[in-house]
Design a protein around this motif. Structure first.
Motif, PDB file in Angstrom:
ATOM      1  N   MET A 177       0.825  -1.193   0.106  1.00 37.87           N
ATOM      2  CA  MET A 177      -0.260   0.079  -0.079  1.00 37.87           C
ATOM      3  C   MET A 177       1.069   1.167   0.095  1.00 37.87           C
ATOM      4  O   MET A 177       1.626   1.480   1.033  1.00 37.87           O
ATOM      5  CB  MET A 177      -0.962   0.118   1.546  1.00 37.87           C
ATOM      6  N   ASN A 178       0.847   2.034  -1.038  1.00 36.90           N
ATOM      7  CA  ASN A 178      -0.084   1.859  -2.268  1.00 36.90           C
ATOM      8  C   ASN A 178       0.926   0.697  -3.372  1.00 36.90           C
ATOM      9  O   ASN A 178       2.338   0.793  -3.073  1.00 36.90           O
ATOM     10  CB  ASN A 178      -0.454   2.893  -3.196  1.00 36.90           C
ATOM     11  N   ASN A 179       0.261   0.613  -4.389  1.00 34.02           N
ATOM     12  CA  ASN A 179       0.808  -0.421  -5.423  1.00 34.02           C
ATOM     13  C   ASN A 179       2.105   0.182  -6.273  1.00 34.02           C
ATOM     14  O   ASN A 179       2.021   1.382  -6.463  1.00 34.02           O
ATOM     15  CB  ASN A 179      -0.052  -0.662  -6.409  1.00 34.02           C
ATOM     16  N   PRO A 180       3.251  -0.291  -5.818  1.00 35.97           N
ATOM     17  CA  PRO A 180       4.764   0.363  -6.154  1.00 35.97           C
ATOM     18  C   PRO A 180       4.436   0.590  -7.903  1.00 35.97           C
ATOM     19  O   PRO A 180       4.878   1.682  -8.201  1.00 35.97           O
ATOM     20  CB  PRO A 180       5.518  -0.484  -5.859  1.00 35.97           C
ATOM     21  N   SER A 181       3.975  -0.149  -8.777  1.00 35.75           N
ATOM     22  CA  SER A 181       3.879   0.168 -10.160  1.00 35.75           C
ATOM     23  C   SER A 181       2.910   1.301 -10.353  1.00 35.75           C
ATOM     24  O   SER A 181       3.182   2.195 -11.151  1.00 35.75           O
ATOM     25  CB  SER A 181       3.170  -1.134 -10.918  1.00 35.75           C
ATOM     26  N   SER A 182       1.831   1.512  -9.464  1.00 37.99           N
ATOM     27  CA  SER A 182       0.975   2.677  -9.722  1.00 37.99           C
ATOM     28  C   SER A 182       1.733   3.938  -9.350  1.00 37.99           C
ATOM     29  O   SER A 182       1.580   4.989  -9.993  1.00 37.99           O
ATOM     30  CB  SER A 182      -0.192   2.713  -8.969  1.00 37.99           C
ATOM     31  N   LEU A 183       2.417   3.801  -8.171  1.00 34.76           N
ATOM     32  CA  LEU A 183       3.232   5.022  -7.831  1.00 34.76           C
ATOM     33  C   LEU A 183       4.163   5.572  -8.773  1.00 34.76           C
ATOM     34  O   LEU A 183       4.533   6.770  -8.847  1.00 34.76           O
ATOM     35  CB  LEU A 183       3.973   4.647  -6.241  1.00 34.76           C
ATOM     36  N   ARG A 184       4.716   4.401  -9.483  1.00 33.36           N
ATOM     37  CA  ARG A 184       5.706   4.979 -10.699  1.00 33.36           C
ATOM     38  C   ARG A 184       4.856   5.220 -11.491  1.00 33.36           C
ATOM     39  O   ARG A 184       5.536   6.287 -12.199  1.00 33.36           O
ATOM     40  CB  ARG A 184       6.475   3.731 -10.884  1.00 33.36           C
ATOM     41  N   ASN A 185       3.814   4.719 -12.139  1.00 34.22           N
ATOM     42  CA  ASN A 185       3.199   5.073 -13.352  1.00 34.22           C
ATOM     43  C   ASN A 185       2.163   6.267 -13.363  1.00 34.22           C
ATOM     44  O   ASN A 185       1.691   6.774 -14.398  1.00 34.22           O
ATOM     45  CB  ASN A 185       2.422   3.774 -14.025  1.00 34.22           C
ATOM     46  N   ILE A 186       1.721   6.459 -12.349  1.00 39.41           N
ATOM     47  CA  ILE A 186       0.704   7.643 -11.993  1.00 39.41           C
ATOM     48  C   ILE A 186       1.207   8.702 -11.452  1.00 39.41           C
ATOM     49  O   ILE A 186       1.966   8.895 -10.220  1.00 39.41           O
ATOM     50  CB  ILE A 186      -0.488   7.141 -10.908  1.00 39.41           C
ATOM     51  N   ASN A 187       1.063  10.014 -11.958  1.00 38.05           N
ATOM     52  CA  ASN A 187       1.595  11.271 -11.537  1.00 38.05           C
ATOM     53  C   ASN A 187       0.251  11.845 -10.653  1.00 38.05           C
ATOM     54  O   ASN A 187      -0.830  11.938 -11.124  1.00 38.05           O
ATOM     55  CB  ASN A 187       1.752  12.159 -12.693  1.00 38.05           C
ATOM     56  N   GLU A 188       0.695  12.214  -9.470  1.00 39.78           N
ATOM     57  CA  GLU A 188      -0.171  12.900  -8.696  1.00 39.78           C
ATOM     58  C   GLU A 188      -1.044  14.138  -8.974  1.00 39.78           C
ATOM     59  O   GLU A 188      -2.175  14.311  -8.612  1.00 39.78           O
ATOM     60  CB  GLU A 188       0.465  13.347  -7.310  1.00 39.78           C
ATOM     61  N   LYS A 189      -0.279  14.845  -9.917  1.00 40.35           N
ATOM     62  CA  LYS A 189      -1.025  15.919 -10.520  1.00 40.35           C
ATOM     63  C   LYS A 189      -1.800  15.706 -11.725  1.00 40.35           C
ATOM     64  O   LYS A 189      -3.099  16.241 -12.005  1.00 40.35           O
ATOM     65  CB  LYS A 189       0.141  17.055 -10.883  1.00 40.35           C
ATOM     66  N   LEU A 190      -1.409  14.790 -12.487  1.00 43.66           N
ATOM     67  CA  LEU A 190      -1.932  14.454 -13.524  1.00 43.66           C
ATOM     68  C   LEU A 190      -3.167  13.590 -13.329  1.00 43.66           C
ATOM     69  O   LEU A 190      -4.192  13.764 -14.310  1.00 43.66           O
ATOM     70  CB  LEU A 190      -1.049  13.664 -14.795  1.00 43.66           C
ATOM     71  N   TYR A 191      -3.162  12.784 -12.318  1.00 41.70           N
ATOM     72  CA  TYR A 191      -4.418  11.954 -11.859  1.00 41.70           C
ATOM     73  C   TYR A 191      -5.685  12.576 -11.944  1.00 41.70           C
ATOM     74  O   TYR A 191      -6.560  11.813 -12.082  1.00 41.70           O
ATOM     75  CB  TYR A 191      -3.866  11.190 -10.627  1.00 41.70           C
ATOM     76  N   ILE A 192      -5.937  13.766 -11.768  1.00 43.44           N
ATOM     77  CA  ILE A 192      -7.224  14.239 -11.405  1.00 43.44           C
ATOM     78  C   ILE A 192      -7.855  14.237 -12.871  1.00 43.44           C
ATOM     79  O   ILE A 192      -8.890  14.291 -12.933  1.00 43.44           O
ATOM     80  CB  ILE A 192      -6.806  16.054 -11.175  1.00 43.44           C
ATOM     81  N   ASN A 193      -7.078  14.411 -14.049  1.00 47.24           N
ATOM     82  CA  ASN A 193      -7.827  14.257 -15.391  1.00 47.24           C
ATOM     83  C   ASN A 193      -8.383  12.923 -15.581  1.00 47.24           C
ATOM     84  O   ASN A 193      -9.004  12.961 -16.722  1.00 47.24           O
ATOM     85  CB  ASN A 193      -6.691  14.663 -16.477  1.00 47.24           C
ATOM     86  N   LYS A 194      -8.365  11.884 -14.792  1.00 52.25           N
ATOM     87  CA  LYS A 194      -9.132  10.618 -14.997  1.00 52.25           C
ATOM     88  C   LYS A 194     -10.585  11.066 -14.463  1.00 52.25           C
ATOM     89  O   LYS A 194     -11.575  10.324 -14.807  1.00 52.25           O
ATOM     90  CB  LYS A 194      -8.664   9.491 -13.925  1.00 52.25           C
ATOM     91  N   PHE A 195     -10.708  12.194 -13.895  1.00 50.74           N
ATOM     92  CA  PHE A 195     -12.049  12.657 -13.420  1.00 50.74           C
ATOM     93  C   PHE A 195     -12.197  14.014 -13.826  1.00 50.74           C
ATOM     94  O   PHE A 195     -12.634  14.927 -13.212  1.00 50.74           O
ATOM     95  CB  PHE A 195     -12.095  12.452 -11.724  1.00 50.74           C
ATOM     96  N   PRO A 196     -12.619  14.319 -15.113  1.00 55.26           N
ATOM     97  CA  PRO A 196     -12.857  15.716 -15.689  1.00 55.26           C
ATOM     98  C   PRO A 196     -13.731  16.484 -15.062  1.00 55.26           C
ATOM     99  O   PRO A 196     -13.404  17.562 -15.088  1.00 55.26           O
ATOM    100  CB  PRO A 196     -12.919  15.242 -17.133  1.00 55.26           C
ATOM    101  N   SER A 197     -14.793  15.748 -14.676  1.00 51.25           N
ATOM    102  CA  SER A 197     -15.938  16.384 -14.069  1.00 51.25           C
ATOM    103  C   SER A 197     -15.555  17.086 -12.540  1.00 51.25           C
ATOM    104  O   SER A 197     -16.043  18.041 -12.222  1.00 51.25           O
ATOM    105  CB  SER A 197     -17.149  15.763 -13.831  1.00 51.25           C
ATOM    106  N   LEU A 198     -14.554  16.687 -11.906  1.00 47.57           N
ATOM    107  CA  LEU A 198     -13.886  17.054 -10.813  1.00 47.57           C
ATOM    108  C   LEU A 198     -12.779  17.807 -10.749  1.00 47.57           C
ATOM    109  O   LEU A 198     -12.259  18.437  -9.683  1.00 47.57           O
ATOM    110  CB  LEU A 198     -13.747  15.784  -9.798  1.00 47.57           C
TER     111      LEU A 198
END
Length: 322
Positions: free
Chosen positions: A113-134
């Motif tokens: 916790m959290n998944n290391p591959s996701s920590l590497r592949n997901i950017n904390e700033k860009l992740y918001i764009n997975k949820f454009p309405s928010l």
């Protein structure tokens, strides 16, 4: 044996003691009080031997409500743990990325916790764009002309580096500023480094709210981080700059929108920074839960509430793996 490992930040590791401002220490002490065996290490102490993951770790114990680490480190297989909490702070640099490669080699029987591959592949700033309405309106670029175009469309913007934390390198910029080119060049390393550019949300004048996400749930308890020292943003962890932040109906509705995506990505814990019901950032590396402040503001033991939720995640994971 209920044995777990916390991968903590180097500064916490160097000065290991109970610090009420640090989330990891509240969590570690609570796990110890609940009968777990806890070890600590850092990303620099992770290594591979013929593809097998290890760490140099210290064991941890409680004494007089404090927590202490053992005097000498020991070599330990990462596959010997039930749970590994991956919580080193940004920057997400090559050292951070290399540590996730070691963690990729951990047995699937171990919950990370959290998944290391996701920590590497997901950017904390860009992740918001997975949820454009928010998400607030934004662009990601290193091209100065595009940033200026965005600036003159919205009038006021925020420029953020993609891999840092604690508001490091974050700029506010107005179209009336006399240093537009200088600020953009500084933020983008003269047009070579990509940044997140967001519309400026005027609600920041009342602070931004930290929502705490664990295992698909956003807790009712939250803090609002208020700016200090003539700055537009929160940058000092002081009592007077952290006030209660009861959730609005719109904020309570965020969890159903994001939960499935985060859990599918192996993101069990996150800190959502929210202004005007818009998520400006999703902190997934080492989110601060503001336990000390929430305890004082709400008169609760928030660390116990968090532990109960984490315990359920751990138990569910072990059941699946059995």
């Amino acid at each position: 044996m209920k044995n777990i490992l916390f991968i903590i930040d180097e500064i916490e590791y160097k000065y290991f003691e109970f610090n009420p401002l640090v989330t990891d220490f509240w969590l570690i002490r609570t796990f110890l009080e609940e009968g777990y065996s806890v070890d600590i290490t850092t990303k620099h102490e992770l290594f591979l031997v013929n593809g097998n993951p290890f760490a140099l770790k210290y064991s941890v114990r409680t004494k007089n409500s404090g927590i202490f680490k053992s005097g000498l480190p020991e070599k330990q297989s990462l596959n010997d743990y039930k749970v590994i909490f991956v919580r080193p702070d940004p920057p997400v640099d090559i050292d951070f990325i290399n540590a996730t490669y070691v963690l990729d080699c951990v047995s699937k029987n171990v919950l990370c916790m959290n998944n290391p591959s996701s920590l590497r592949n997901i950017n904390e700033k860009l992740y918001i764009n997975k949820f454009p309405s928010l998400a607030p309106k934004n662009i990601v670029t290193s091209i100065p002309s595009l940033i200026k175009e965005f600036l003159f469309e919205y009038g006021e913007i925020i420029i953020k580096p993609l891999n840092k934390c604690f508001s490091t390198g974050v700029f506010y910029l107005s179209k009336t500023d006399k240093n537009i080119n200088a600020i953009i060049n500084a933020a983008t390393n003269d047009g070579k480094t990509k940044v997140m550019v967001q519309e400026f949300l005027k609600g920041i004048e009342k602070g931004d709210k930290r929502l705490i996400f664990i295992g698909g749930e956003i807790f009712e308890q939250a803090v609002t981080k208020v700016a200090t020292n003539n700055d537009f943003k929160f940058n000092e962890h002081k009592k007077e700059n952290l006030i209660s932040g009861d959730l609005t109906p719109a904020q309570k509705a965020i969890a159903p929108v994001i939960s499935d995506v985060l859990l599918k990505d192996g993101i069990y814990t996150a800190g959502l920074d929210v202004i005007e019901d818009k998520i400006i950032e999703i902190n997934i590396t080492s989110p601060c839960f503001f336990i000390n402040e929430i305890n004082a503001l709400y008169g609760i033991k928030f660390e116990k509430i968090i532990f109960d939720k984490l315990q359920k995640i751990i138990e569910a994971s072990l059941l699946v793996k059995c």
